[in-house]
Design an enzyme around this catalytic site. Structure first.
Site, mmCIF file in Angstrom:
data_model
loop_
_atom_site.group_PDB
_atom_site.id
_atom_site.type_symbol
_atom_site.label_atom_id
_atom_site.label_comp_id
_atom_site.label_asym_id
_atom_site.label_seq_id
_atom_site.Cartn_x
_atom_site.Cartn_y
_atom_site.Cartn_z
ATOM 1 C CD GLN A 1 0.587 -9.080 -2.991
ATOM 2 O OE1 GLN A 1 1.148 -9.634 -3.915
ATOM 3 N NE2 GLN A 1 -0.678 -8.720 -3.077
ATOM 4 N N GLY B 1 -4.494 -4.435 -3.754
ATOM 5 C CA GLY B 1 -5.505 -3.387 -3.925
ATOM 6 C C GLY B 1 -4.774 -2.132 -4.338
ATOM 7 C CG HIS B 2 -2.108 -2.108 -6.996
ATOM 8 N ND1 HIS B 2 -1.164 -2.563 -7.877
ATOM 9 C CD2 HIS B 2 -1.811 -2.706 -5.814
ATOM 10 C CE1 HIS B 2 -0.344 -3.394 -7.267
ATOM 11 N NE2 HIS B 2 -0.729 -3.502 -6.010
ATOM 12 C CE LYS C 1 2.388 -2.556 -4.373
ATOM 13 N NZ LYS C 1 2.132 -2.167 -2.963
ATOM 14 C CG ASP D 1 -1.815 -1.252 1.237
ATOM 15 O OD1 ASP D 1 -2.196 -1.732 0.158
ATOM 16 O OD2 ASP D 1 -2.089 -1.755 2.337
HETATM 17 P P1 GDP Z 1 -0.764 0.258 -3.532
HETATM 18 O O1 GDP Z 1 -1.362 -1.001 -3.043
HETATM 19 O O2 GDP Z 1 0.707 0.318 -3.328
HETATM 20 O O3 GDP Z 1 -1.144 0.574 -4.965
HETATM 21 O O4 GDP Z 1 -1.375 1.425 -2.640
HETATM 22 P P2 GDP Z 1 -2.932 1.608 -2.220
HETATM 23 O O5 GDP Z 1 -3.686 2.081 -3.393
HETATM 24 O O6 GDP Z 1 -3.409 0.391 -1.515
HETATM 25 O O7 GDP Z 1 -2.797 2.726 -1.093
HETATM 26 C C1 GDP Z 1 -2.220 3.956 -1.352
HETATM 27 C C2 GDP Z 1 -3.246 5.052 -1.059
HETATM 28 O O8 GDP Z 1 -2.597 6.292 -1.007
HETATM 29 C C3 GDP Z 1 -4.296 5.208 -2.144
HETATM 30 O O9 GDP Z 1 -5.499 5.622 -1.547
HETATM 31 C C4 GDP Z 1 -3.728 6.298 -3.039
HETATM 32 O O10 GDP Z 1 -4.731 7.015 -3.750
HETATM 33 C C5 GDP Z 1 -3.082 7.175 -2.007
HETATM 34 N N1 GDP Z 1 -1.887 7.919 -2.457
HETATM 35 C C6 GDP Z 1 -0.877 7.518 -3.268
HETATM 36 N N2 GDP Z 1 0.081 8.457 -3.340
HETATM 37 C C7 GDP Z 1 -0.311 9.476 -2.546
HETATM 38 C C8 GDP Z 1 0.274 10.729 -2.159
HETATM 39 O O11 GDP Z 1 1.384 11.091 -2.566
HETATM 40 N N3 GDP Z 1 -0.443 11.505 -1.285
HETATM 41 C C9 GDP Z 1 -1.663 11.128 -0.794
HETATM 42 N N4 GDP Z 1 -2.279 11.936 0.048
HETATM 43 N N5 GDP Z 1 -2.235 9.956 -1.146
HETATM 44 C C10 GDP Z 1 -1.569 9.143 -1.981
HETATM 45 P P1 IMO Z 2 -0.853 -4.271 -2.271
HETATM 46 O O1 IMO Z 2 -0.454 -4.787 -3.630
HETATM 47 C C1 IMO Z 2 -0.868 -4.780 2.030
HETATM 48 C C2 IMO Z 2 -0.790 -8.896 3.555
HETATM 49 C C3 IMO Z 2 -2.037 -9.329 4.309
HETATM 50 C C4 IMO Z 2 -1.419 -10.297 5.290
HETATM 51 C C5 IMO Z 2 -0.331 -10.969 4.467
HETATM 52 C C6 IMO Z 2 -0.743 -12.312 3.868
HETATM 53 O O2 IMO Z 2 -2.160 -3.557 -2.254
HETATM 54 O O3 IMO Z 2 0.256 -3.506 -1.645
HETATM 55 P P2 IMO Z 2 -2.366 -12.971 1.872
HETATM 56 O O4 IMO Z 2 -3.824 -12.717 1.655
HETATM 57 O O5 IMO Z 2 -1.496 -12.419 0.787
HETATM 58 O O6 IMO Z 2 -2.064 -14.410 2.148
HETATM 59 O O7 IMO Z 2 -2.000 -12.169 3.228
HETATM 60 O O8 IMO Z 2 -0.014 -10.072 3.417
HETATM 61 N N1 IMO Z 2 -1.031 -8.365 2.191
HETATM 62 C C7 IMO Z 2 -1.016 -7.060 1.882
HETATM 63 N N2 IMO Z 2 -0.871 -5.972 2.657
HETATM 64 N N3 IMO Z 2 -0.993 -4.633 0.703
HETATM 65 C C8 IMO Z 2 -1.115 -5.715 -0.097
HETATM 66 O O9 IMO Z 2 -1.114 -5.611 -1.440
HETATM 67 C C9 IMO Z 2 -1.169 -7.001 0.486
HETATM 68 N N4 IMO Z 2 -1.299 -8.260 0.006
HETATM 69 C C10 IMO Z 2 -1.193 -9.070 1.053
HETATM 70 O O10 IMO Z 2 -2.658 -8.245 4.947
HETATM 71 O O11 IMO Z 2 -0.774 -9.596 6.316
HETATM 72 MG MG MG Z 3 -2.861 -1.675 -1.756
#
Ligand code: GDP
Ligand code: IMO
Ligand code: MG
Length: 427
Positions: free
Chosen positions: A223, A40-41, A16, A13
């Site tokens: 991840q 979850g991107h 990415k 998270d």
């Molecule tokens: P990922 O799994 O690495 O793609 O990240 P997620 O989407 O799960 O979580 C990142 C969250 O931060 C999302 O809600 C993005 O919209 C938000 N985000 C990403 N970059 C920035 C930033 O520079 N500033 C802020 N405020 N939010 C950001």
């Molecule tokens: P993105 O791509 C954050 C974590 C789960 C748990 C562990 C194992 O959005 O960054 P699993 O279901 O993969 O067997 O769970 O890994 N986990 C993540 N945490 N972002 C993710 O993906 C994750 N994918 C798995 O919360 O701790």
């Molecule tokens: Mg994510």
């Protein structure tokens, strides 16, 4: 021709999805190489917010190919729902391709994931319950079904019968769960196969042909480094290799083709699920950071654990992935602190270390050694150049860069594509 890998450097998270969307205009192909619907991107572009679990974030750029590589596992229910959602938003999925070697997440994988977590009791991993561990177990055990098995109904039926002969006794005798019949699963899955068939290809051939034709490929990691099955905080990890090496085995592209490895890092740290997290703020400061950063899981909605930036983890990620650049995200969330602690080392049993401890117990016992950096009060979300940032924010970046042993290429100051300070071009 160029190939870049984008990896998460912390516990996921990091943003990415945003960075992939931001830079994918420079790429002809965006390829996911590992993980499944546990990812979850988030992409915020053109006034739309998209949450993608299976499909690469590059799908937003319709002229790019979006490839799900062989290292991924595919949940047909999730991917079909995602395709429908994208189409409803006017995005065609014509550029989508799925590796025939990617494994299929079956209904029993989800059941087993949930049951195993329940059995672990207080030692649970805190998985996303998307069937990830059991599906990769089947892959390694050579009892899995692959996307190519969906190309022919009879093959699917035959392989499913063999898989159920193995899985049903486990479901029933180990976990006391209901079993499945071939007919029951076929009734649900053969219509999925019908819809997914046009997307299934030999993806390593496609990727290498694209490179040979001078095209650029971005490998979008899911991840993160600390969730890697080999290099992460085992057993509190996922069941794949999100680190840069996974991009090779997960796609069938050779190491000599990779030009750069870009690490995405949050300006602080978050983690979802269980497991050690040295800089965790298990108090009202952490609570406030969660609220400010909107730190709730995209896949499960769970509140993310929050903490300060951990430079030991970052240096480890630089080393394990061979990072060439860092995209730092969410700096805007850090506005408003008098000082910002940054973990520069750990103390383990009273001994200071700047490196990742060797064993699990050492990491669990690690006490962060903090350096207090001056904060800033200004809203920085409108800044678009490094020089526009308050001096303290510039200094924060420079110190993080020094501690990380890798240059910081861009700085995120908001969720939107445009809310980014680019210090130098990646390409
Ligand atoms: P990922 O799994 O690495 O793609 O990240 P997620 O989407 O799960 O979580 C990142 C969250 O931060 C999302 O809600 C993005 O919209 C938000 N985000 C990403 N970059 C920035 C930033 O520079 N500033 C802020 N405020 N939010 C950001
Ligand atoms: P993105 O791509 C954050 C974590 C789960 C748990 C562990 C194992 O959005 O960054 P699993 O279901 O993969 O067997 O769970 O890994 N986990 C993540 N945490 N972002 C993710 O993906 C994750 N994918 C798995 O919360 O701790
Ligand atoms: Mg994510």
């Amino acid at each position: 021709m160029s190939a870049s890998v984008l990896v998460g450097t912390q516990w996921g998270d990091e943003g990415k999805g945003k960075i992939t969307d931001l830079i994918s205009g420079d790429f002809d192909v965006v390829c996911r190489y590992g993980g499944g619907a546990n990812a979850g991107h988030t992409v915020v572009a053109n006034g739309h917010k998209l949450a993608l679990h299976q499909i690469p974030s590059g799908i937003v750029h319709e002229d790019a190919l979006s490839v799900i590589g062989n290292g991924c596992i595919v949940d047909p229910t999730v991917i079909l729902e995602e395709i429908d959602t994208l189409k409803a938003q006017g995005l065609s999925c014509e550029g989508l391709r799925i590796s025939g070697n990617a494994h299929i997440v079956m209904p029993y994988h989800r059941d087993l994931d949930g049951a195993h977590e329940k059995n672990l009791g207080k030692n649970l991993i805190g998985t996303t319950k998307r069937g990830i561990g059991p599906c990769y177990m089947d892959k390694m055990n050579r009892t899995g079904l692959r996307m190519q098995d969906m190309l022919d109904d009879d093959t699917f039926r035959e392989k499913l019968a063999a898989a159920l002969a193995y899985q049903n006794p486990i479901l029933e005798k180990v976990y006391g769960l209901p079993t499945y019949t071939v007919e029951q699963i076929c009734e649900e899955f053969l219509p999925y196969a019908e819809r997914l068939r046009p997307y299934i290809i030999e993806s390593s051939k496609l990727l290498n042909e694209e490179l040979a034709a001078g095209k650029n490929i971005l490998f979008e990691g899911a991840q993160a480094t600390m969730l890697d099955i080999d290099h992460g905080t085992y057993p509190f990890v996922t069941s794949s290799n999100p680190t840069a090496g996974g991009a090779l085995t997960g796609s069938g592209v050779g190491p000599t083709r990779i030009d750069r490895v870009v690490g995405v890092a949050k300006a602080y740290t978050t983690r979802v699920g269980e497991g050690p997290f040295p800089t965790e703020l298990d108090d009202e400061v952490g609570e406030a950071l969660r609220a400010k950063g909107g730190e709730f899981g995209v896949t499960t909605g769970r509140p993310r654990r929050t903490g300060w930036f951990d430079a030991v983890v970052m240096r480890y990620a630089t080393r394990i992935n061979g990072l060439t650049d860092i995209c730092l995200t969410k700096l805007d969330v850090l506005s408003g602190y008098d000082t910002i602690p940054v973990c520069v080392a750990y103390e383990v049993d009273g001994v200071r270390t700047e490196e990742m401890p060797l064993d699990q117990a050492g990491f669990e016992a690690a006490v962060p050694v903090y350096e207090e950096l001056p904060g800033w009060s200004e809203d920085i979300s409108q800044c678009r150049s490094f020089e526009e940032l308050p001096q303290a924010a510039q200094d924060y970046i420079m110190r993080l860069e020094e501690l990380s042993r890798c240059r910081i290429q861009s700085i995120g100051v908001g969720p939107g594509r445009e809310a980014t300070i680019v210090r130098y071009p990646l390409m």
